[in-house]
Design an enzyme around this catalytic site. Structure first.
Site, mmCIF file in Angstrom:
data_model
loop_
_atom_site.group_PDB
_atom_site.id
_atom_site.type_symbol
_atom_site.label_atom_id
_atom_site.label_comp_id
_atom_site.label_asym_id
_atom_site.label_seq_id
_atom_site.Cartn_x
_atom_site.Cartn_y
_atom_site.Cartn_z
ATOM 1 C CG HIS A 20 5.382 -45.331 40.621
ATOM 2 N ND1 HIS A 20 5.622 -46.303 39.863
ATOM 3 C CD2 HIS A 20 6.252 -44.419 40.539
ATOM 4 C CE1 HIS A 20 6.926 -45.612 39.257
ATOM 5 N NE2 HIS A 20 6.888 -44.566 39.027
ATOM 6 C CD GLU B 71 4.906 -36.901 42.499
ATOM 7 O OE1 GLU B 71 5.918 -36.927 41.908
ATOM 8 O OE2 GLU B 71 3.675 -37.414 42.420
ATOM 9 N NE ARG C 191 13.190 -37.256 37.333
ATOM 10 C CZ ARG C 191 12.696 -37.814 38.026
ATOM 11 N NH1 ARG C 191 11.475 -38.431 37.989
ATOM 12 N NH2 ARG C 191 13.683 -38.440 38.187
ATOM 13 C CG HIS D 205 8.177 -35.225 40.136
ATOM 14 N ND1 HIS D 205 9.164 -36.566 40.143
ATOM 15 C CD2 HIS D 205 9.092 -35.051 40.955
ATOM 16 C CE1 HIS D 205 10.706 -36.835 40.902
ATOM 17 N NE2 HIS D 205 10.174 -35.201 40.691
ATOM 18 C CG ASN E 69 2.053 -36.762 38.128
ATOM 19 O OD1 ASN E 69 1.876 -36.621 37.004
ATOM 20 N ND2 ASN E 69 2.574 -37.017 38.648
ATOM 21 C CG HIS F 152 3.962 -39.352 32.279
ATOM 22 N ND1 HIS F 152 5.516 -38.631 31.664
ATOM 23 C CD2 HIS F 152 3.742 -39.283 32.705
ATOM 24 C CE1 HIS F 152 5.944 -39.176 32.269
ATOM 25 N NE2 HIS F 152 5.130 -40.107 33.809
ATOM 26 C CB THR G 214 9.895 -41.701 41.489
ATOM 27 O OG1 THR G 214 9.211 -40.209 41.273
ATOM 28 C CG2 THR G 214 10.446 -41.679 42.726
ATOM 29 C CD GLU H 188 2.147 -40.683 46.275
ATOM 30 O OE1 GLU H 188 1.588 -40.218 47.100
ATOM 31 O OE2 GLU H 188 2.319 -41.411 45.752
ATOM 32 N NE ARG I 33 13.652 -36.691 33.040
ATOM 33 C CZ ARG I 33 13.805 -38.078 33.510
ATOM 34 N NH1 ARG I 33 12.998 -38.662 33.766
ATOM 35 N NH2 ARG I 33 15.181 -38.560 34.711
HETATM 36 N N1 PXP Z 1 3.448 -40.892 43.451
HETATM 37 C C1 PXP Z 1 4.796 -40.323 43.660
HETATM 38 C C2 PXP Z 1 5.037 -40.496 44.575
HETATM 39 C C3 PXP Z 1 6.005 -40.415 42.333
HETATM 40 O O1 PXP Z 1 6.740 -40.224 42.259
HETATM 41 C C4 PXP Z 1 4.815 -40.461 40.499
HETATM 42 C C5 PXP Z 1 5.485 -40.472 39.537
HETATM 43 O O2 PXP Z 1 5.527 -39.351 39.510
HETATM 44 C C6 PXP Z 1 3.735 -41.101 40.911
HETATM 45 C C7 PXP Z 1 2.334 -41.305 42.577
HETATM 46 C C8 PXP Z 1 2.610 -41.712 39.883
HETATM 47 O O3 PXP Z 1 3.118 -42.672 39.228
HETATM 48 P P1 PXP Z 1 2.599 -42.940 37.114
HETATM 49 O O4 PXP Z 1 2.900 -42.089 36.850
HETATM 50 O O5 PXP Z 1 2.540 -44.505 37.649
HETATM 51 O O6 PXP Z 1 1.419 -43.590 38.017
#
Ligand code: PXP
Length: 252
Positions: free
Chosen positions: A196, A72, A47, A45, A9, A12, A103, A153, A51
């Site tokens: 997550h 996402e 949003r 993601h 992901n 960030h 999330t 998930e 952001r």
């Molecule tokens: N899976 C989902 C559905 C999420 O919403 C997120 C955060 O955007 C992640 C995985 C990844 O989480 P992290 O950034 O904490 O690794």
């Protein structure tokens, strides 16, 4: 035991870019580095408040990547319209609150069954693989199956946090709950994913759970990239996942 894919992901990277209103760092460049280092797919993601990831990032990721893109999104008409235009490989429906930092929990499918089933049906019809982000809860898993999602998930945030806080008792109970939910989902023939809060410390216990086919990892990898670089961070995560699967294969 299924092969375990790594979805990276890159949200960030966009967070850092947006902090200064500049054009860098570029999430697409990060995605390409992650793929070269062993990511099987890229997750982003979009949003409602934009952001981090922006609409133009989603377009660029879809256009330029040659690995599956996992979009996402919240279950809203705006996001559905964007998904049906971009046609990513997959969509992961997540709950979204404007005031949250990330999330925070899973979708409550039981409370929103008819609305969510409508979104699942429209995405399924477009040939997009739908996954629902939920807590490790049997009733929610059964509801996901009922409304026609092929993938679930499981939210690993509470487990990962307990492990980071050295709360062994809570971590062990949370991991057991995740294991039980993964088995339950697999018995219902759902493809099981997890994500997550996963770090180098928490990835192996999660990757040892044989039912998981994909882990989605973001914040920790991008954070670690500040110190060791994104290529090294992704390679190390991939290596730990492989080690966990090799250890599990010996036990089985
Ligand atoms: N899976 C989902 C559905 C999420 O919403 C997120 C955060 O955007 C992640 C995985 C990844 O989480 P992290 O950034 O904490 O690794």
């Amino acid at each position: 035991m299924s092969k375990l894919r790594l979805g990276v992901n890159i949200d960030h990277v966009a967070t850092v870019r947006n902090a200064r209103g500049a054009d860098y760092p570029d999430p697409l460049r990060a995605a390409k580095i992650a793929v070269a280092a062993g990511a099987d797919g890229i997750t982003a993601h979009l949003r409602e408040d934009r952001r981090h990831i922006r609409d133009s990032d989603m377009d660029a990721l879809k256009k330029e990547l040659n690995v599956p893109l996992n979009f996402e999104m919240a279950a809203t008409d705006e996001m559905l319209e964007i998904a049906l235009r971009i046609l990513p490989h997959a969509c992961c429906l997540v709950p979204e609150k404007r005031e949250e930092r990330t999330t925070e929990g899973g979708l409550d499918i039981l409370a929103n069954e008819s609305t969510l089933s409508d979104y699942v049906a429209k995405l399924n019809k477009a040939g997009i693989r739908v996954s629902l982000f939920i807590e490790a809860d049997e009733a929610q898993i059964e509801a996901a199956k009922r409304i026609g999602a092929p993938v679930v998930e499981l939210h690993t945030g509470a487990y990962c946090h307990a492990l980071e806080m050295d709360d062994a008792k809570k971590a062990s109970a949370d991991l057991q709950r995740i294991q039980d939910a993964a088995s339950h989902g697999a018995k219902l023939e759902l493809e099981m994913h997890a994500g997550h809060g996963i770090t180098f410390k928490s990835v192996k216990p999660i990757a040892m759970i044989p039912e998981f086919a994909e882990l989605n990892i973001g914040h920790f990898l991008i954070s670690e990239a500040v110190f060791i670089g994104l290529d090294a961070a992704v390679r190390q995560m991939r290596g730990l996942m492989n080690e966990a699967r090799a250890q599990r294969a010996k036990i089985a």
